[in-house]
Design an enzyme around this catalytic site. Structure first.
Site, PDB file in Angstrom:
ATOM      1  CD  GLU A  99      13.888  89.312  15.668  1.00 32.26           C
ATOM      2  OE1 GLU A  99      12.717  89.554  15.934  1.00 32.26           O
ATOM      3  OE2 GLU A  99      14.436  89.699  14.609  1.00 32.26           O
TER       4      GLU A  99
ATOM      5  CD  GLU B 240      17.675 100.641   6.571  1.00 36.06           C
ATOM      6  OE1 GLU B 240      16.547 100.819   7.049  1.00 36.06           O
ATOM      7  OE2 GLU B 240      18.096  99.528   6.231  1.00 36.06           O
TER       8      GLU B 240
END
Ligand code: 0O2
Length: 234
Positions: A187, A172
């Site tokens: 976040e 990924e």
């Protein structure tokens, strides 16, 4: 999420642990220790291959155009705890074969750039290499997530050359700007893994994501203007 982190240790809640222990397949997973270790070694090799490709591109742009599109490259191999949790969450069998077939993010590489256009430039340069296979692309820059998350995600397959075989492994790749990375780290700490619930903070974070995306574009425009002036002077 049933998982919390304290220091370097991972803890799972009781219901998760109970279902894990009562699940016969966890025994099989442990039995597969050797296959699991070998698979992890292959993923490590795949990370090295992709990291080298980005380092080569960075050197090439530096030599050719006197600029580095990449600020930092970070790599990570998913921990056994996260792998078990993800298989469990998705109702998948616990085996090396299942990991390879079903999970795309065991090997991860994050490429952080100064400017948004460098993200697309690097992504194109990687994807046009003839040993790379694109499996999936998610453009969270063109289509940000509702919470404001922005990044370009690629799942690619890269060959690793072992002593007796050539094997394609999935990696990924996350590409983002410094500002997107800063926002995502914050976040992540507040919500993504910990499930914080304050609506006001969510709105504030989303607004910060929009401001930082606008800032990314303004700074990119400044660079474009500077580049134009350099061309005119030459
Ligand atoms: P970690 O701990 O960073 O590895 P799947 O396709 O099933 O693998 P998903 O969630 O559909 O899973 O994939 P997606 O959307 O491509 O996101 C994968 C990774 O992107 C996440 O990995 C995060 O690293 C990052 N990410 C995605 N959405 C957010 C978000 O809203 N906020 C933040 N901060 N990061 C995000 P993991 O495995 O969830 O976590």
């Amino acid at each position: 999420m049933s998982q919390t982190e304290t220091g370097n240790e991972l803890y799972f809640d009781d219901s998760f642990m109970e279902s894990l222990m009562s699940n016969d397949s966890i025994g099989k997973f442990i039995e597969q220790g050797e296959a699991f270790r070998t698979l992890m070694a292959y993923y490590k090799c795949a990370i090295m291959e992709i990291e080298t490709k980005f380092n080569v591109l960075n050197e090439d742009f530096s030599a050719e155009y006197d600029r580095n599109p990449i600020e930092t490259v970070k790599t990570r191999l998913k921990t056994p705890e996260s792998i078990i949790e993800k298989l469990h969450r998705k109702g998948l069998p616990f085996s090396a074969e299942s990991i390879e077939d079903n999970l795309n993010d065991i090997a991860g590489i994050r490429v952080v750039c100064a400017f948004p256009e460098d993200i697309y430039l690097l992504s194109e340069c990687l994807l046009q290499q003839d040993d790379i296979r694109l499996i999936k692309k998610k453009d969270y820059i063109a289509n940000p997530k509702p919470n404001g998350y922005r990044s370009l995600h690629l799942i690619v397959e890269v060959p690793i050359f072992l002593h007796n075989e050539k094997r394609y492994m999935k990696v990924e790749v996350q590409l983002r700007t410094i500002a997107m990375d800063f926002w995502a780290s914050l976040e992540h700490q507040i919500y993504y893994k910990k499930g914080h619930n304050a609506e006001e903070l969510r709105n504030e974070l989303k607004s910060c994501a929009e401001i930082s995306a606008a800032l990314d574009l303004r700074m990119q425009n400044i660079r474009a203007q500077l580049d134009e002036e350099v061309w005119e002077d030459e």
